[in-house]
Design a protein around this motif. Structure first.
Motif, PDB file in Angstrom:
ATOM      1  N   GLY A  92      16.918  -1.817  30.089  1.00 30.73           N
ATOM      2  CA  GLY A  92      18.182  -2.100  30.755  1.00 30.73           C
ATOM      3  C   GLY A  92      18.045  -2.687  32.145  1.00 30.73           C
ATOM      4  O   GLY A  92      19.050  -2.965  32.798  1.00 30.73           O
ATOM      5  N   VAL A  93      16.835  -2.915  32.580  1.00 31.75           N
ATOM      6  CA  VAL A  93      16.632  -3.444  33.934  1.00 31.75           C
ATOM      7  C   VAL A  93      16.854  -4.948  33.935  1.00 31.75           C
ATOM      8  O   VAL A  93      16.288  -5.668  33.128  1.00 31.75           O
ATOM      9  CB  VAL A  93      15.212  -3.111  34.451  1.00 31.75           C
ATOM     10  CG1 VAL A  93      14.992  -3.713  35.822  1.00 31.75           C
ATOM     11  CG2 VAL A  93      14.997  -1.627  34.487  1.00 31.75           C
ATOM     12  N   ARG A  94      17.704  -5.383  34.833  1.00 34.35           N
ATOM     13  CA  ARG A  94      17.973  -6.803  35.008  1.00 34.35           C
ATOM     14  C   ARG A  94      17.592  -7.195  36.430  1.00 34.35           C
ATOM     15  O   ARG A  94      17.716  -6.406  37.351  1.00 34.35           O
ATOM     16  CB  ARG A  94      19.461  -7.107  34.806  1.00 34.35           C
ATOM     17  CG  ARG A  94      19.992  -6.732  33.453  1.00 34.35           C
ATOM     18  CD  ARG A  94      19.704  -7.868  32.463  1.00 34.35           C
ATOM     19  NE  ARG A  94      20.395  -7.636  31.215  1.00 34.35           N
ATOM     20  CZ  ARG A  94      19.853  -7.046  30.164  1.00 34.35           C
ATOM     21  NH1 ARG A  94      18.628  -6.609  30.221  1.00 34.35           N
ATOM     22  NH2 ARG A  94      20.519  -6.893  29.055  1.00 34.35           N
ATOM     23  N   GLY A  95      17.160  -8.399  36.566  1.00 32.96           N
ATOM     24  CA  GLY A  95      16.814  -8.918  37.887  1.00 32.96           C
ATOM     25  C   GLY A  95      17.597 -10.182  38.171  1.00 32.96           C
ATOM     26  O   GLY A  95      18.249 -10.740  37.285  1.00 32.96           O
ATOM     27  N   ALA A  96      17.532 -10.628  39.395  1.00 33.51           N
ATOM     28  CA  ALA A  96      18.219 -11.858  39.792  1.00 33.51           C
ATOM     29  C   ALA A  96      17.483 -12.491  40.959  1.00 33.51           C
ATOM     30  O   ALA A  96      16.822 -11.803  41.738  1.00 33.51           O
ATOM     31  CB  ALA A  96      19.660 -11.549  40.195  1.00 33.51           C
ATOM     32  N   VAL A  97      17.608 -13.792  41.050  1.00 35.09           N
ATOM     33  CA  VAL A  97      17.095 -14.510  42.209  1.00 35.09           C
ATOM     34  C   VAL A  97      18.243 -14.621  43.204  1.00 35.09           C
ATOM     35  O   VAL A  97      19.322 -15.114  42.872  1.00 35.09           O
ATOM     36  CB  VAL A  97      16.550 -15.899  41.831  1.00 35.09           C
ATOM     37  CG1 VAL A  97      16.136 -16.673  43.068  1.00 35.09           C
ATOM     38  CG2 VAL A  97      15.382 -15.761  40.868  1.00 35.09           C
TER      39      VAL A  97
END
Length: 183
Positions: A92-97
């Motif tokens: 469930g981990v999401r990342g973003a720039v």
């Protein structure tokens, strides 16, 4: 500080750094190693065009200690958040720039900021636009705009701490201009 004096101080600082690395590589400091280091540093300056080392006008020890303590706290919190997500919600981990507009104009402060955020779990520098002073960082976990804004604010807080601790000529000139504009 005048430009000529600043350049001389910058070159002497770089020469001192190169000489210290030379001594560390040899592991001893006898007459031959010292003379060889002096020749090596002189040769490096004669054969290459080394960049100028940005100079720090003033170091505020209490502010620097405060920045170190806050960095340690940020390191602990981010480690716990990443560990919790890795153990309990790995899929469930999401990342973003995230794009961050830096306020500092000092390369040395910007370097300290990028190093600081890259050492923290969950954030890493992806790109740096030196000309516009814009950092692009990958942050996680980021699932909403609020979390992206929080990651951006964390980088700006780190930058603010380091700008208060390390007063550079570039940032001092920028603050003088902004102070005059406010009047």
């Amino acid at each position: 500080m005048r430009t000529g004096v600043r350049r001389t101080v910058s070159r002497l600082a770089m020469a001192g750094w190169l000489f210290a690395v030379w001594l560390l590589l040899w592991g001893r400091a006898d007459a031959l190693v010292l003379a060889g280091g002096a020749v090596a540093v002189t040769a490096v300056y004669a054969l290459t065009r080394l960049p100028a080392v940005p100079t720090i006008m003033r170091i505020r020890p209490l502010r620097l200690a405060e920045a170190a303590v806050e960095f340690a706290w940020d390191l602990l919190l981010s480690s716990l958040v990443i560990a919790w997500h890795a153990l309990y919600r790995p899929r469930g981990v999401r990342g973003a720039v995230v794009e961050v507009d830096a306020r500092t104009r000092s390369e040395i402060v910007l370097l300290a900021v990028t190093t600081s955020i890259s050492l923290r779990p969950g954030t890493i520098l992806v790109d740096l636009d030196w000309d516009r002073h814009v950092l692009y960082i990958h942050a996680m976990p980021v699932r909403s705009q609020r979390q992206a804004d929080s990651a951006r604010d964390g980088v700006l807080r780190t930058e603010h701490r380091l700008m208060r601790a390390l007063v550079t000529s570039e940032d001092a000139a920028e603050q003088d201009v902004s102070t005059r504009e406010d009047r």
